[in-house]
Scaffold this motif. Structure first.
Motif, mmCIF file in Angstrom:
data_model
loop_
_atom_site.group_PDB
_atom_site.id
_atom_site.type_symbol
_atom_site.label_atom_id
_atom_site.label_comp_id
_atom_site.label_asym_id
_atom_site.label_seq_id
_atom_site.Cartn_x
_atom_site.Cartn_y
_atom_site.Cartn_z
ATOM 1 N N SER A 138 0.159 -1.577 -0.187
ATOM 2 C CA SER A 138 0.381 0.170 -0.241
ATOM 3 C C SER A 138 1.335 0.492 -0.230
ATOM 4 O O SER A 138 1.927 1.430 0.150
ATOM 5 N N ALA A 139 0.091 2.638 -0.413
ATOM 6 C CA ALA A 139 0.774 3.950 0.039
ATOM 7 C C ALA A 139 1.646 3.827 0.735
ATOM 8 O O ALA A 139 2.188 4.741 1.424
ATOM 9 N N ASP A 140 0.831 3.522 1.711
ATOM 10 C CA ASP A 140 1.835 3.626 3.553
ATOM 11 C C ASP A 140 3.339 3.276 3.493
ATOM 12 O O ASP A 140 3.884 3.962 4.117
ATOM 13 N N GLU A 141 2.842 2.210 3.275
ATOM 14 C CA GLU A 141 3.797 0.787 3.373
ATOM 15 C C GLU A 141 5.943 1.905 2.376
ATOM 16 O O GLU A 141 6.366 1.341 2.357
ATOM 17 N N MET A 142 5.006 1.300 1.624
ATOM 18 C CA MET A 142 5.928 1.705 0.152
ATOM 19 C C MET A 142 4.937 2.402 -1.197
ATOM 20 O O MET A 142 3.918 2.333 -1.970
ATOM 21 N N PRO A 143 5.180 3.838 -0.358
ATOM 22 C CA PRO A 143 4.139 4.442 -2.182
ATOM 23 C C PRO A 143 5.043 4.281 -3.202
ATOM 24 O O PRO A 143 6.059 3.603 -3.572
ATOM 25 N N VAL A 144 4.254 4.423 -4.932
ATOM 26 C CA VAL A 144 4.468 4.411 -5.737
ATOM 27 C C VAL A 144 4.358 5.980 -6.069
ATOM 28 O O VAL A 144 3.844 6.368 -6.317
ATOM 29 N N VAL A 145 5.628 6.401 -7.150
ATOM 30 C CA VAL A 145 5.723 7.320 -7.662
ATOM 31 C C VAL A 145 5.447 7.331 -9.005
ATOM 32 O O VAL A 145 6.212 6.941 -9.641
ATOM 33 N N SER A 146 4.381 7.904 -9.645
ATOM 34 C CA SER A 146 4.284 7.267 -11.313
ATOM 35 C C SER A 146 4.215 8.857 -11.927
ATOM 36 O O SER A 146 3.636 9.901 -11.802
ATOM 37 N N VAL A 147 4.926 8.752 -13.114
ATOM 38 C CA VAL A 147 5.670 10.266 -13.496
ATOM 39 C C VAL A 147 4.266 9.547 -15.477
ATOM 40 O O VAL A 147 4.286 10.641 -16.240
ATOM 41 N N SER A 148 3.862 9.206 -15.570
ATOM 42 C CA SER A 148 3.077 8.928 -16.273
ATOM 43 C C SER A 148 1.385 8.613 -16.332
ATOM 44 O O SER A 148 0.221 7.714 -17.238
#
Lengths: 422, 293
Positions: free
Chosen positions: A268-278
């Motif tokens: 999940s975003a809490d434990e491992m956020p994903v940064v997307s550029v598209s």
């Protein structure tokens, strides 16, 4: 033996052959080569007609094919900008006469249609293109015909043509600020996931160089073929690598499969956020808000940007195309590109390409994303960088901003750690 | 632990491939029809799930409703295609390929016009979200569900072919059409039913895929090549071969992808299939018949 005139093996062979043929079609679509040099004379006499009370400009977007889903939105916002400019009295007193062509999601078609717009329609400037492949295909056409292209999408940088203005972000206005933000948040390890083509690979090269200089560990780097639909293995790798964050340069439908898998695997975003550029506002609905809520994106514009210019833009767009249509970064960059061209022409007092280019430096426009300034040297524009969080409403909300417009630096010359990348 | 996680990933991918290929193993494998629109029947199933969810609301109920409805929608589309076009071309496999390819493009455009070009979202029910944790291993519930669904479909299809009068007729027509007709079996009616079931299975696969991937007009094109590969490698005409091939390809992709990258794994799988078909052009399992064809 009525129905079966081919033997079983025959059918198998036929099927195998057709599969191979399909593969060839797919490959040729990606690797399409452009032979523009032969079509274009080396020096071109401009045929742009400015004697009447209208002037022609060209819009070149994919209105069919796989990219149509994205490029149609850019086409719509360009149309809106043209209507606004015309309602305001046009450019140098001349009404804009738009000629639209369909790039058909095919780089060769982009090159061919660009040539047609310049030499047969005699447009003063062309607006459009989305994929880097389409831009690379059009570049020699615009250079040999000495015409102008305004390209509205963020890209991998390392390019600066005298005949192209880049109104989307280059890497130091999107990826580098996003990395700055992550470093600021205390991220010390990153996992890189991307589609297997030029943009993600170039972006990840830059990220690797940045990480090395800033003490961030890259714990994994995975590429999936475009259109990849099964992410269980990649998500397994992400899971066991246990990075502080994931940097995502996947493109298209793969994002849907990736985020569904990511959630289902219990990440999940809490434990491992994903940064997307598209991923912009347009894509959030298709991925499913629930699957991506709380994750981060890096752009220069969100529909939620709080400014009078943006309020007017969003309102005008929704009035023209429907209340349920969101506005996104590439749409805004396209809208801005047409207004910037108009400002350049007004400043030059001429539609001639040389005059417009000479006048370009320092031209400003109060765009929906904020104040933007054209850099006459590398033809990019100074833009404010924003990191956003995807909200439950499906819109993206700014959580970090560079506050000031960042000067474009497509070759990353101002960054010591980026030495040797270009 | 990684090996077990990959084992599950491979089996899961295998079950997805199996769902996509199972219907094709009937229409292509048993009947010899190269139906390029099979992927679009899956797409129709996925949009059925979307529409049902829009009407019903509750994600759990709508999923369970969408499975049979997806079967019917896919089946009816298949029946329509068979009755209008394909049955005129049983002797012309190349023409069938082109015609169904055209039908696939038409169906994609219809979906684009009806539902819009952007992807749509089908929510997964709460009881399928998240993962089952077993000793540090996370098994996503959606993937467990699809694994079970694939197993149910295979067993149901195998039973139907083996133990029902309809199944006997289908097998009879596949093994020797002339003899079957001479024994009073209407091969025309049998063809239609077979095509209905095969296309219906594509619809079910489409509903299941909404749990994993994107739902858009081009959903089918992502799976059609893999589905044909599974059927060809498995040996046409046998469900057993399809099951084995799907599992093997799934495991192969998962383990190769783990030790290399997704792109390289895909290439290696293709190379393996090409090499395999050189050695065994008829596929893993083939039907022995006395017909001359």
């Amino acid at each position: 033996m009525r129905p079966r005139s081919t033997s079983r093996h025959g059918v198998t062979r036929l099927a195998t052959a057709s599969l191979a043929a399909l593969g060839v079609v797919a490959l040729s679509a990606c690797g399409a080569r452009v032979d523009s040099g032969s079509a274009a004379p080396t020096t071109a006499e401009s045929c742009v007609d400015t004697s009447g009370d209208t002037v022609k400009i060209g819009f070149l977007n994919s209105l069919s094919g796989t990219m149509a889903i994205s490029e149609q939105t850019v086409h719509d916002s360009l149309q809106l900008a043209a209507e606004e400019i015309n309602a305001d009295g046009g450019v140098l007193g001349k009404q804009l006469d738009v000629v639209s062509e369909d790039g058909q999601s095919e780089p060769t078609v982009f090159a061919e249609k660009a040539g047609k717009l310049i030499t047969s329609d005699c447009v003063a400037a062309v607006f459009g293109g989305w994929t880097s492949a389409s831009r690379k295909a059009m570049l020699p056409v615009f250079e040999s015909q000495d015409s102008l292209l305004f390209y509205p999408v963020q890209y991998e940088g390392l390019e600066s043509s005298p005949n192209i203005f880049y109104t989307g972000a280059t890497t130091n206005q999107q990826i580098v600020p996003a990395l700055d933000y992550l470093a600021e948040q205390g991220v010390t390890s990153l996992f890189l996931v991307g589609s297997d083509y030029v943009f993600p690979r170039t972006a990840n090269k830059i990220i690797n160089a940045y990480a090395q200089a800033h003490g961030i560990e890259i714990v994994g780097e995975e590429y999936a073929p475009l259109g990849h639909t099964d992410f269980s293995t990649i998500v397994n790798k992400v899971r066991s690598a246990d990075a502080d964050a994931v940097f995502n340069t996947l493109n298209g439908d793969s994002n849907v499969a990736f985020f569904k898998e990511y959630n289902n695997a219990g990440l999940s975003a809490d434990e491992m956020p994903v940064v997307s550029v598209s991923i912009a506002e347009e894509e959030v609905g298709g991925i499913g808000v629930k699957n991506i809520e709380g994750q981060l994106t890096a752009w220069n514009y969100y529909q939620t940007v709080d400014s009078p210019e943006n309020d007017a833009f969003v309102e005008a767009f929704k009035a023209a195309y429907g209340q349920d249509r969101p506005t996104s970064d590439p749409m805004e960059a396209a809208y801005t590109s047409l207004h910037l061209w108009a400002a350049m022409v007004e400043k030059a007092g001429s539609f001639a390409v040389d005059d417009v280019v000479a006048a370009a430096d320092g031209v400003t426009y109060d765009a929906p994303e904020g104040h933007v300034v054209v850099n006459g040297e590398n033809h990019h524009i100074a833009k404010t960088s924003l990191v956003g969080e995807i909200g439950a409403d499906g819109l993206i909300h700014t959580v970090w901003s560079s506050e000031q417009p960042i000067e474009p630096d497509p070759y990353l010359e101002g960054y010591d750690w980026a030495e040797g990348l270009s | 632990m990684d090996i077990i996680a990959q084992l599950f990933a491979g089996l899961s991918l295998g079950s997805v491939l199996l769902l996509a290929a199972l219907g094709l193993s009937l229409t292509f494998g048993q009947m010899g029809v190269i139906n390029m629109a099979h992927g679009e029947f899956m797409m129709a199933g996925a949009y059925t799930a979307f529409v049902v969810q829009g009407v019903v609301g509750d994600a759990g109920v709508s999923l369970l409703l969408a499975l049979p409805l997806g079967f019917v929608v896919g089946g009816l589309l298949g029946l329509l295609l068979e009755a209008t076009l394909i049955h005129r071309m049983y002797r012309r496999p190349l023409d069938t390929l082109l015609v169904t390819w055209g039908v696939a493009l038409v169906l994609q455009q219809v979906a684009r016009d009806v539902f819009g070009a952007p992807n749509v979202d089908v929510r997964a029910p709460a009881w399928l979200s998240g993962a089952v944790e077993i000793g540090g291993l996370a098994l996503p519930r959606t993937r467990l569900f699809i694994l079970a669904l694939a197993a149910v479909c295979v067993v149901a299809l195998a039973l139907a072919l083996r133990a029902t009068p309809l199944g006997r007729r289908i097998r009879a027509v596949v093994q020797n059409r002339d003899l079957a007709e001479a024994s009073g079996i209407s091969s025309r009616a049998t063809d239609r039913v077979t095509f209905f079931i095969g296309s219906g299975l594509a619809g079910i696969a489409g509903v299941a895929l909404t749990l994993l991937g994107s739902i858009g007009p081009t959903l089918g094109t992502n799976y059609i090549v893999d589905a044909f590969l599974v059927v060809v490698a498995g040996g046409i005409g046998q469900i057993k071969g399809t099951v084995i091939a799907a599992t093997a390809l799934g495991l192969m992709q998962a383990f190769l992808e783990y030790s290399t990258t997704a792109s390289v794994a895909k290439v290696l799988v293709f190379v393996a299939i090409v090499a395999f078909l050189q050695l065994r052009p008829q596929g893993l399992v083939s039907v022995r018949t006395r017909s001359l064809a």
